[in-house]
Design a protein around this motif. Structure first.
Motif, PDB file in Angstrom:
ATOM      1  N   THR A 119       0.917  -1.194   0.002  1.00  8.88           N
ATOM      2  CA  THR A 119      -0.044   0.004  -0.119  1.00  8.88           C
ATOM      3  C   THR A 119       0.807   1.309  -0.120  1.00  8.88           C
ATOM      4  O   THR A 119       1.790   1.505   0.828  1.00  8.88           O
ATOM      5  CB  THR A 119      -0.808  -0.052   1.293  1.00  8.88           C
ATOM      6  OG1 THR A 119      -1.698  -0.893   1.332  1.00  8.88           O
ATOM      7  CG2 THR A 119      -1.971   1.441   1.120  1.00  8.88           C
ATOM      8  N   ILE A 120       0.787   2.089  -0.894  1.00  4.40           N
ATOM      9  CA  ILE A 120       1.129   3.320  -0.781  1.00  4.40           C
ATOM     10  C   ILE A 120       0.809   4.198   0.280  1.00  4.40           C
ATOM     11  O   ILE A 120      -0.553   4.348  -0.112  1.00  4.40           O
ATOM     12  CB  ILE A 120       1.347   4.068  -2.341  1.00  4.40           C
ATOM     13  CG1 ILE A 120       1.879   3.358  -3.169  1.00  4.40           C
ATOM     14  CG2 ILE A 120       1.675   5.557  -2.079  1.00  4.40           C
ATOM     15  CD1 ILE A 120       2.244   4.282  -4.656  1.00  4.40           C
ATOM     16  N   SER A 146      -3.429  10.492   3.624  1.00  4.31           N
ATOM     17  CA  SER A 146      -3.939  11.339   4.537  1.00  4.31           C
ATOM     18  C   SER A 146      -4.162  12.724   3.813  1.00  4.31           C
ATOM     19  O   SER A 146      -3.196  13.363   3.216  1.00  4.31           O
ATOM     20  CB  SER A 146      -2.890  11.507   5.879  1.00  4.31           C
ATOM     21  OG  SER A 146      -2.716  10.275   6.402  1.00  4.31           O
ATOM     22  N   ILE A 147      -5.210  13.445   4.100  1.00  5.33           N
ATOM     23  CA  ILE A 147      -5.556  14.768   3.435  1.00  5.33           C
ATOM     24  C   ILE A 147      -5.684  15.757   4.656  1.00  5.33           C
ATOM     25  O   ILE A 147      -6.781  15.448   5.449  1.00  5.33           O
ATOM     26  CB  ILE A 147      -6.691  14.602   2.389  1.00  5.33           C
ATOM     27  CG1 ILE A 147      -6.204  13.594   1.439  1.00  5.33           C
ATOM     28  CG2 ILE A 147      -6.966  16.250   1.878  1.00  5.33           C
ATOM     29  CD1 ILE A 147      -7.228  13.513   0.208  1.00  5.33           C
ATOM     30  N   HIS A 179      -8.031   9.345   4.379  1.00  4.09           N
ATOM     31  CA  HIS A 179      -8.374   9.705   5.842  1.00  4.09           C
ATOM     32  C   HIS A 179      -8.218  11.161   5.933  1.00  4.09           C
ATOM     33  O   HIS A 179      -7.050  11.759   5.632  1.00  4.09           O
ATOM     34  CB  HIS A 179      -7.349   8.922   6.658  1.00  4.09           C
ATOM     35  CG  HIS A 179      -7.210   7.403   6.074  1.00  4.09           C
ATOM     36  ND1 HIS A 179      -8.263   6.502   6.237  1.00  4.09           N
ATOM     37  CD2 HIS A 179      -6.266   7.015   5.593  1.00  4.09           C
ATOM     38  CE1 HIS A 179      -7.961   5.317   5.598  1.00  4.09           C
ATOM     39  NE2 HIS A 179      -6.610   5.483   5.432  1.00  4.09           N
ATOM     40  N   VAL A 180      -9.232  11.997   6.362  1.00  2.00           N
ATOM     41  CA  VAL A 180      -8.960  13.381   6.562  1.00  2.00           C
ATOM     42  C   VAL A 180      -8.655  13.720   7.934  1.00  2.00           C
ATOM     43  O   VAL A 180      -9.093  13.296   8.909  1.00  2.00           O
ATOM     44  CB  VAL A 180     -10.540  13.890   6.054  1.00  2.00           C
ATOM     45  CG1 VAL A 180     -10.401  15.449   6.579  1.00  2.00           C
ATOM     46  CG2 VAL A 180     -10.736  13.660   4.790  1.00  2.00           C
ATOM     47  N   ILE A 181      -7.859  14.679   7.873  1.00  5.19           N
ATOM     48  CA  ILE A 181      -7.379  15.392   9.371  1.00  5.19           C
ATOM     49  C   ILE A 181      -7.907  16.648   9.132  1.00  5.19           C
ATOM     50  O   ILE A 181      -7.333  17.505   8.246  1.00  5.19           O
ATOM     51  CB  ILE A 181      -5.841  15.281   9.582  1.00  5.19           C
ATOM     52  CG1 ILE A 181      -5.622  13.970   9.521  1.00  5.19           C
ATOM     53  CG2 ILE A 181      -5.612  16.022  10.693  1.00  5.19           C
ATOM     54  CD1 ILE A 181      -4.353  13.456   8.533  1.00  5.19           C
ATOM     55  N   VAL A 182      -8.766  17.200  10.090  1.00  6.08           N
ATOM     56  CA  VAL A 182      -9.445  18.506  10.161  1.00  6.08           C
ATOM     57  C   VAL A 182      -8.737  19.394  11.352  1.00  6.08           C
ATOM     58  O   VAL A 182      -8.969  18.851  12.536  1.00  6.08           O
ATOM     59  CB  VAL A 182     -10.996  18.525  10.323  1.00  6.08           C
ATOM     60  CG1 VAL A 182     -11.587  19.835   9.903  1.00  6.08           C
ATOM     61  CG2 VAL A 182     -11.164  17.721   8.991  1.00  6.08           C
ATOM     62  N   ASP A 183      -8.029  20.107  11.084  1.00  5.90           N
ATOM     63  CA  ASP A 183      -7.380  20.957  12.343  1.00  5.90           C
ATOM     64  C   ASP A 183      -6.937  22.314  11.670  1.00  5.90           C
ATOM     65  O   ASP A 183      -7.065  22.745  10.590  1.00  5.90           O
ATOM     66  CB  ASP A 183      -6.490  20.123  13.241  1.00  5.90           C
ATOM     67  CG  ASP A 183      -5.324  19.749  12.343  1.00  5.90           C
ATOM     68  OD1 ASP A 183      -4.828  20.681  11.500  1.00  5.90           O
ATOM     69  OD2 ASP A 183      -4.557  18.665  12.644  1.00  5.90           O
ATOM     70  N   LYS A 184      -6.003  23.099  12.586  1.00  5.24           N
ATOM     71  CA  LYS A 184      -5.835  24.292  12.450  1.00  5.24           C
ATOM     72  C   LYS A 184      -4.301  24.350  12.168  1.00  5.24           C
ATOM     73  O   LYS A 184      -3.527  25.483  12.030  1.00  5.24           O
ATOM     74  CB  LYS A 184      -6.248  25.563  13.443  1.00  5.24           C
ATOM     75  CG  LYS A 184      -7.611  25.567  13.460  1.00  5.24           C
ATOM     76  CD  LYS A 184      -7.858  26.709  14.449  1.00  5.24           C
ATOM     77  CE  LYS A 184      -9.276  26.837  14.655  1.00  5.24           C
ATOM     78  NZ  LYS A 184     -10.008  27.256  13.677  1.00  5.24           N
ATOM     79  N   VAL A 195      -1.265   8.415  10.343  1.00  8.82           N
ATOM     80  CA  VAL A 195      -2.651   8.101   9.856  1.00  8.82           C
ATOM     81  C   VAL A 195      -2.846   7.355   8.742  1.00  8.82           C
ATOM     82  O   VAL A 195      -3.539   6.334   8.590  1.00  8.82           O
ATOM     83  CB  VAL A 195      -3.176   9.677   9.729  1.00  8.82           C
ATOM     84  CG1 VAL A 195      -4.723   9.526   9.224  1.00  8.82           C
ATOM     85  CG2 VAL A 195      -3.401  10.238  11.343  1.00  8.82           C
ATOM     86  N   ALA A 196      -2.063   7.462   7.694  1.00  9.20           N
ATOM     87  CA  ALA A 196      -1.978   6.917   6.360  1.00  9.20           C
ATOM     88  C   ALA A 196      -1.732   5.417   6.502  1.00  9.20           C
ATOM     89  O   ALA A 196      -2.235   4.519   6.250  1.00  9.20           O
ATOM     90  CB  ALA A 196      -1.342   7.529   5.256  1.00  9.20           C
ATOM     91  N   ARG A 197      -0.694   5.230   7.468  1.00 12.00           N
ATOM     92  CA  ARG A 197       0.082   4.003   7.593  1.00 12.00           C
ATOM     93  C   ARG A 197      -0.895   3.205   8.512  1.00 12.00           C
ATOM     94  O   ARG A 197      -1.395   1.785   8.277  1.00 12.00           O
ATOM     95  CB  ARG A 197       1.185   3.831   8.399  1.00 12.00           C
ATOM     96  CG  ARG A 197       1.786   2.703   8.696  1.00 12.00           C
ATOM     97  CD  ARG A 197       3.091   2.632   9.538  1.00 12.00           C
ATOM     98  NE  ARG A 197       3.196   1.365  10.500  1.00 12.00           N
ATOM     99  CZ  ARG A 197       4.249   1.406  11.407  1.00 12.00           C
ATOM    100  NH1 ARG A 197       4.989   2.408  11.559  1.00 12.00           N
ATOM    101  NH2 ARG A 197       4.397   0.302  12.062  1.00 12.00           N
ATOM    102  N   PHE A 198      -1.677   3.805   9.650  1.00  8.97           N
ATOM    103  CA  PHE A 198      -2.685   3.070  10.545  1.00  8.97           C
ATOM    104  C   PHE A 198      -3.482   2.550  10.003  1.00  8.97           C
ATOM    105  O   PHE A 198      -4.132   1.381  10.315  1.00  8.97           O
ATOM    106  CB  PHE A 198      -2.747   4.265  11.577  1.00  8.97           C
ATOM    107  CG  PHE A 198      -3.573   3.424  12.802  1.00  8.97           C
ATOM    108  CD1 PHE A 198      -2.892   3.026  13.978  1.00  8.97           C
ATOM    109  CD2 PHE A 198      -4.892   3.385  12.894  1.00  8.97           C
ATOM    110  CE1 PHE A 198      -3.566   2.345  14.932  1.00  8.97           C
ATOM    111  CE2 PHE A 198      -5.586   2.910  13.991  1.00  8.97           C
ATOM    112  CZ  PHE A 198      -4.918   2.279  15.171  1.00  8.97           C
TER     113      PHE A 198
END
Length: 452
Positions: A119-120, A146-147, A179-184, A195-198
């Protein structure tokens, strides 16, 4: 007067009528049940309100993924224990800047992947969508990405743009888990990598920057190379050498890149292609490009040093995670690969496969400042990691095995390391003697009770 006895034909018609009525009832029940199911929420993230093409309104905090409960099996027949997914993820990524919202499988590929496929794992922001789409089309294998979406006034628009990007390429739906990460917080690269690997769904993953093009059929070569498979199954890493075009304009269109080692060698000899970032040889020279061009066999990296940051394929389980304290450019990937190396994982180079950088402009002023701070953090991190793994290896009684070889080689270069390790050894010997004494005393007490 008796009623006439039904004929065979009449009985057949009667049974047919009953069967027709029963079938009609069953069909009606099935139809309304299916209509009811279609009305139920499905785990696909879509804009609630479309204001114009490509625009939508999202309620990130209340989408279905944030309401999931993770169930934990308990021993001896007790009921399962449920924990909110948000609580689990906040613990998993607790060393990152907070508050941060992780939305796993915001989109999930429809394919079930071969467990032994690669998996890339990569990370992108919204401005890298076009090049990411090219990577997916080229690889046509499992991708876990991860985006990062900034939690600001553009959040909903950027989420809508993400949906447009995902729907624009049929290979996305087939191969890509998003997988989306929403923060500042911008540029938490190691957290995004983790996150992508997990959430990757195969036994092996490739840590790849999105702007690198895999020029060869990696999956096929791995399936044919018994030595490479042996190295990977043993838990070691395999490396794809990295190159870039000398003239940046030539490195924009990946469809023109060489697809085999022979053509690459021609361009290299013509000085049209060079090793990636040849102005900073510490980053990639341990790959030993001279050996690579002259061999058809997997070979071991023997000149590792702490700035080495190749593109690697690793086993998902048993590989250390990237330290999430590194924020911004500089040393983040080198620190990750350093910890992986001293944990006892060796690096090997694949003989036929390679990646080429796709040219794009850099935000050099931002990088310069962040590199300055991360360089200092990396120095402290190396010392910390060396002492942490050294003590762990001693406790696990693997200090005198091959597993500790990489650690001793690298950590021995740190000033004061040898003296501290002598103290570690002395402390462990003292503790071992005390443990033996307590064990002997307990044995004597046990024997005295027997006599009585």
């Amino acid at each position: 007067m008796r009623p006439p006895v039904p004929t065979t034909t009449a009985l057949s018609l009667r049974y047919a009528g009953v069967a027709y009525l029963a079938g009609s009832v069953l069909f009606t029940v099935y139809y309304f049940a299916s209509q009811y199911r279609n009305l139920q929420p499905v785990p696909v993230v879509k804009p609630k309100v479309m204001t114009e093409p490509g625009m939508g309104t999202f309620d990130v905090e209340n989408i279905i993924y944030s309401q999931q409960v993770m169930n934990w099996q308990t021993p001896r027949g007790f009921p399962e224990h449920g924990t909110e997914e948000d609580a689990v993820l906040s613990k998993i990524f607790s060393s990152t800047m907070q508050p941060s919202k992780v939305l796993p499988y915001y989109f999930k590929a429809i394919r079930q992947f071969d467990p032994d496929s690669v998996t890339i794992t990569t990370l992108i922001t919204f401005d890298r969508y076009p090049i990411f789409s090219k990577l997916v089309t080229n690889y046509q294998g499992p991708v876990s990405v991860s985006i990062h979406i900034n939690d600001d006034e553009m959040r909903d628009e950027n989420l809508s743009t993400l949906q447009d990007m995902y729907n624009s390429n049929p290979y996305m739906r087939e191969f890509v888990d998003v997988h989306v990460i929403v923060d500042k917080f911008d540029r938490q690269f190691n957290m995004w990598r983790n996150v992508a690997r997990f959430f990757a769904r195969s036994n092996y993953f490739m840590m790849l920057d999105v702007d690198f093009h895999i020029c060869t059929n990696l999956q096929r070569h791995l399936s044919l190379d018994a030595r490479a498979r042996e190295v990977m199954r043993a838990g070691n890493a395999v490396i794809l050498p990295a190159f870039e075009y000398v003239e940046q304009e030539e490195g924009v269109d990946s469809t023109t890149f060489p697809k085999n080692k022979q053509f690459l060698r021609q361009l290299f000899d013509q000085k049209r292609i060079t090793t990636f970032h040849d102005f900073f040889p510490k980053g990639h020279n341990a790959t030993d490009y001279e050996t690579w061009f002259s061999t058809d066999e997997v070979y071991k990296v023997t000149a590792y040093q702490h700035s080495y940051e190749p593109y690697v394929v690793l086993r998902k389980e048993g590989t250390p995670w990237c330290d999430e304290r590194f924020i911004g450019y500089g040393a983040n990937k080198a620190a990750c690969l350093f910890e992986i190396y001293i944990s006892g994982i060796d690096y090997y180079v694949l003989p036929q496969d390679f990646v080429i950088h796709q040219s794009h402009p850099y935000k050099e002023e931002t990088r310069k400042q962040e590199r300055k701070y991360n360089r200092k953090l990396y120095q402290n991190f190396q010392e910390e990691a060396c002492f942490r793994y050294s003590r762990g290896f001693m406790r696990a009684q693997v200090w005198d095995t091959d597993k500790a070889r990489n650690l001793k080689e690298q950590c021995g270069k740190i000033r004061g390391y040898s003296q501290v390790m002598e103290l570690f050894v002395e402390d462990i010997h003292v503790e071992e003697e005390m443990r033996k004494e307590r064990s002997s005393e307990r044995e004597k007490g046990h024997n005295s009770h027997k006599v009585v």
